[in-house]
Design a protein around this motif. Sequence first.
Motif, mmCIF file in Angstrom:
data_model
loop_
_atom_site.group_PDB
_atom_site.id
_atom_site.type_symbol
_atom_site.label_atom_id
_atom_site.label_comp_id
_atom_site.label_asym_id
_atom_site.label_seq_id
_atom_site.Cartn_x
_atom_site.Cartn_y
_atom_site.Cartn_z
ATOM 1 N N LEU A 215 40.077 4.820 52.572
ATOM 2 C CA LEU A 215 39.472 5.638 51.517
ATOM 3 C C LEU A 215 40.201 6.968 51.355
ATOM 4 C CD1 LEU A 215 37.144 5.381 49.507
ATOM 5 C CD2 LEU A 215 35.649 6.493 51.175
ATOM 6 N N TYR A 216 40.676 7.528 52.467
ATOM 7 C CA TYR A 216 41.420 8.796 52.417
ATOM 8 C C TYR A 216 42.722 8.614 51.641
ATOM 9 C CZ TYR A 216 43.830 13.021 53.985
ATOM 10 O OH TYR A 216 44.510 14.221 54.017
ATOM 11 N N ILE A 217 43.470 7.573 51.998
ATOM 12 C CA ILE A 217 44.783 7.352 51.384
ATOM 13 C C ILE A 217 44.660 7.025 49.890
ATOM 14 C CG2 ILE A 217 46.824 5.845 51.385
ATOM 15 C CD1 ILE A 217 46.317 5.517 54.457
ATOM 16 N N LYS A 218 43.672 6.202 49.544
ATOM 17 C CA LYS A 218 43.532 5.726 48.162
ATOM 18 C C LYS A 218 42.482 6.508 47.370
ATOM 19 C CE LYS A 218 45.475 2.559 46.932
ATOM 20 N NZ LYS A 218 46.807 2.461 46.298
ATOM 21 N N ALA A 219 42.127 7.703 47.833
ATOM 22 C CA ALA A 219 41.072 8.491 47.182
ATOM 23 C C ALA A 219 41.283 8.666 45.680
ATOM 24 C CB ALA A 219 40.921 9.842 47.878
ATOM 25 N N PRO A 220 42.492 9.091 45.206
ATOM 26 C CA PRO A 220 42.676 9.263 43.757
ATOM 27 C C PRO A 220 42.437 7.969 42.972
ATOM 28 C CG PRO A 220 44.465 10.293 44.969
ATOM 29 C CD PRO A 220 43.695 9.484 45.957
ATOM 30 N N TYR A 221 42.884 6.863 43.540
ATOM 31 C CA TYR A 221 42.728 5.568 42.869
ATOM 32 C C TYR A 221 41.247 5.224 42.685
ATOM 33 C CZ TYR A 221 42.595 0.487 42.349
ATOM 34 O OH TYR A 221 42.313 -0.787 41.918
ATOM 35 N N PHE A 222 40.459 5.355 43.770
ATOM 36 C CA PHE A 222 39.045 4.997 43.696
ATOM 37 C C PHE A 222 38.278 5.924 42.761
ATOM 38 C CE2 PHE A 222 39.968 3.069 47.964
ATOM 39 C CZ PHE A 222 39.704 1.758 47.586
ATOM 40 N N VAL A 223 38.604 7.213 42.788
ATOM 41 C CA VAL A 223 37.916 8.162 41.907
ATOM 42 C C VAL A 223 38.206 7.846 40.446
ATOM 43 C CG1 VAL A 223 37.774 10.584 41.187
ATOM 44 C CG2 VAL A 223 37.825 10.007 43.628
ATOM 45 N N LYS A 224 39.458 7.552 40.135
ATOM 46 C CA LYS A 224 39.840 7.261 38.746
ATOM 47 C C LYS A 224 39.202 5.972 38.236
ATOM 48 C CE LYS A 224 44.254 9.738 38.803
ATOM 49 N NZ LYS A 224 45.735 9.620 38.767
ATOM 50 N N LEU A 225 38.897 5.061 39.139
ATOM 51 C CA LEU A 225 38.203 3.846 38.728
ATOM 52 C C LEU A 225 36.829 4.168 38.132
ATOM 53 C CD1 LEU A 225 38.844 1.232 41.572
ATOM 54 C CD2 LEU A 225 39.669 1.127 39.214
ATOM 55 N N LEU A 226 36.209 5.217 38.669
ATOM 56 C CA LEU A 226 34.861 5.571 38.245
ATOM 57 C C LEU A 226 34.849 6.548 37.073
ATOM 58 C CD1 LEU A 226 33.046 5.862 41.687
ATOM 59 C CD2 LEU A 226 33.554 3.858 40.315
ATOM 60 N N ARG A 227 35.812 7.487 37.054
ATOM 61 C CA ARG A 227 35.886 8.423 35.931
ATOM 62 C C ARG A 227 37.278 9.034 35.893
ATOM 63 N NH1 ARG A 227 34.844 9.095 30.919
ATOM 64 N NH2 ARG A 227 34.885 11.275 30.239
ATOM 65 N N ASP A 228 38.087 8.591 34.932
ATOM 66 C CA ASP A 228 39.471 9.062 34.825
ATOM 67 C C ASP A 228 39.531 10.327 33.964
ATOM 68 O OD1 ASP A 228 42.147 9.332 35.010
ATOM 69 O OD2 ASP A 228 42.677 7.458 34.001
ATOM 70 N N ASP A 229 38.992 11.392 34.530
ATOM 71 C CA ASP A 229 38.988 12.713 33.886
ATOM 72 C C ASP A 229 39.667 13.671 34.866
ATOM 73 O OD1 ASP A 229 38.284 15.387 33.255
ATOM 74 O OD2 ASP A 229 36.468 14.744 32.219
#
Length: 459
Positions: A338-352
């Motif tokens: 989750l630490y390494i892929k944090a930007p990816y997971f966040v953008k999945l939910l809201r790409d702002d």
Amino acid sequence: MESKKKHNIQYDRMIQTPVPRLIIRLAIPTVLSMMVTNLYNVVDTAFVGRLGTSASGAVGIVFGFMSILQAIGFTFGQGSGSIISRRLGDKDSEKASVIASTGFCLSFITAIVASVICYLFLDRIIMFLGSTETIAPYARTYILFILATAPFMVSSFTINNVLRYEGRAMLGMIGLLSGAVINILGDMIFMFGMGMGIAGAGLSTALSQVISFTILLVPFYKGQTQCRLSISNVKFNAADIWDIIATGCPSLLRQGLGSVTTIILNTEAAVYGDAAVAGMSIVSRLFFFLFSIAIGVGQGQPVCGFSYGAKRYDRLKQGFKFTVMLSEMLMIILGAILYIKAPYFVKLLRDDPEVVEVAVRALRLQCIAVLFLPLAMNTEMLMQCTGQKLAASLLSMMRNGLIFIPVLLILARIRGISGIQEAQPLSYVIGFLPGAAAAYMFFGKLNNSDERDKTRKSD
């Protein structure tokens, strides 16, 4: 006779199966059900995020409210469940049925009362939950569906805990998994297929809760459980009610204070706009996915409660050590991902970009601090399962409220949005200390008690 035979088989399974195997057997269905349930939460956030930042923020607002309902269900579920596991460990299935039926009835009635009161003051409650003026209309639409089915949602958590504490976690998993899958499908149908938007998300959640509730009741009426849910078993005895509530109080404090901190977090983040509320809401959803795995593994603690009731302290100690080690190992592996892929997971939910900037740093800090969580959380559950009401309540209060709330308020004033991002991780680190101390004292007393018992037997 057949029923008694089943009860004896289940008793032997709980007391003779090797502890690691038994805990894994209980933990796997619980972890899977919580993962799928939280996967729904993540998917729901992603779907609603497509409606805009304000709608995404509304999910976080309603999530805080749903956590309060969950706290009520866990209070009666873990309160009655802890008593049930010890009663079954002592082979008293009749009293276990009385506690199960009474706990279920109390949770349903309490949820009805809470729903009516919340409906009467709905607009005030939405703003109290940390909503902004632009988020409020979305939150109001969503929350009305939650209120309509709150009794089913709350009592589902109670029933699931009763099943888990008597060693039937797989049956509880079926009910929760069914509800989560129906919820995801409902989102796609109502939100986008029928164009209902945020109302579709609320309707999908409401229907899935009723269906899940119905499925969870089935095992009790098919004779698959040791406890029996029946109106005739409901005893509004003051001593039993107090025992259920007092034993479940740590769950209320753990979940309830968690809800309060979510509300305060939303309120502090609202100062920095909808993007900040949405960002911290997304972090809560993603991190709760990780958090739920730790909770799921900790659900092996009924082994400790059962062993405590049967005076098998050797299994109790082994069970506690194993759950802590397993939780820690999973947190390290999943936290790193989750630490390494944090930007990816966040953008999945809201790409702002604004939302991503807030969420990624907060999420990574929590992934580091989660290493301090397993021992503290499992100690709380151990105290609760073995009936150490005061110790369990104090630990829950410290980790979820007495530490986090002042840390949040102080850091928010000193460091602004950065302090809001740092508050939860710091509270995990500080909360580790009282948890470690409580575990050390508990097992010290248990060892002394065990030695005294052995001395009496030898005499």
